[in-house]
Write a protein that holds these residues in place. Sequence first.
Motif, PDB file in Angstrom:
ATOM      1  N   UNK A  39       8.667   5.539   5.627  1.00  0.00           N
ATOM      2  CA  UNK A  39       8.793   4.487   4.622  1.00  0.00           C
ATOM      3  C   UNK A  39       7.938   4.881   3.422  1.00  0.00           C
ATOM      4  N   UNK A  40       8.500   4.701   2.253  1.00  0.00           N
ATOM      5  CA  UNK A  40       7.820   4.980   0.996  1.00  0.00           C
ATOM      6  C   UNK A  40       7.980   3.762   0.086  1.00  0.00           C
ATOM      7  N   UNK A  41       7.187   3.735  -0.956  1.00  0.00           N
ATOM      8  CA  UNK A  41       7.357   2.683  -1.953  1.00  0.00           C
ATOM      9  C   UNK A  41       7.040   3.219  -3.331  1.00  0.00           C
ATOM     10  N   UNK A  47       4.267   6.684  -9.242  1.00  0.00           N
ATOM     11  CA  UNK A  47       5.043   7.612  -8.434  1.00  0.00           C
ATOM     12  C   UNK A  47       5.324   7.003  -7.052  1.00  0.00           C
ATOM     13  N   UNK A  48       6.374   7.498  -6.448  1.00  0.00           N
ATOM     14  CA  UNK A  48       6.680   7.079  -5.089  1.00  0.00           C
ATOM     15  C   UNK A  48       5.559   7.552  -4.166  1.00  0.00           C
ATOM     16  N   UNK A  95       9.537  -1.076  -5.007  1.00  0.00           N
ATOM     17  CA  UNK A  95      10.800  -0.790  -4.326  1.00  0.00           C
ATOM     18  C   UNK A  95      10.452   0.044  -3.096  1.00  0.00           C
ATOM     19  N   UNK A  96      10.925  -0.400  -1.958  1.00  0.00           N
ATOM     20  CA  UNK A  96      10.625   0.261  -0.687  1.00  0.00           C
ATOM     21  C   UNK A  96      11.833   1.086  -0.244  1.00  0.00           C
TER      22      UNK A  96
END
Length: 116
Positions: A39-41, A47-48, A95-96
């Motif tokens: 999982x990233x956001x 930056x992500x 935003x995930x």
Amino acid sequence: QVRLVQSGGSSMQAGESLKLPCVATGVSPDIFRANTMGWYRQAPGKQRELVGTITSGGIANYAGSAKGRFTISRDNAKNTVYLEMNSLKPEDTAVYYCNLAAFNYWGQGTQVTVSS
């Protein structure tokens, strides 16, 4: 065609909880089960960043900001990985994205907005 389908984004109040699912379609359960999911956001203007990962064996690791408040889990029978977020803060607004790292597949992203 492999797709990571996300849902569950919402506008929340600080302190609330939210659980985001990510369903892998077009991939066999054996392949999903054998791979690490992430999982990233990405917050506005930033930056992500990594939120955390979960291995094929179900071991979850978290980046600093997620430790203690977020939980990553997976249901291999449903080809689904989850991100449960507790005690949400305005700085969690982003935003995930979910990620199947081995194949560099990404979900479409889902917006989480946290108000104070």
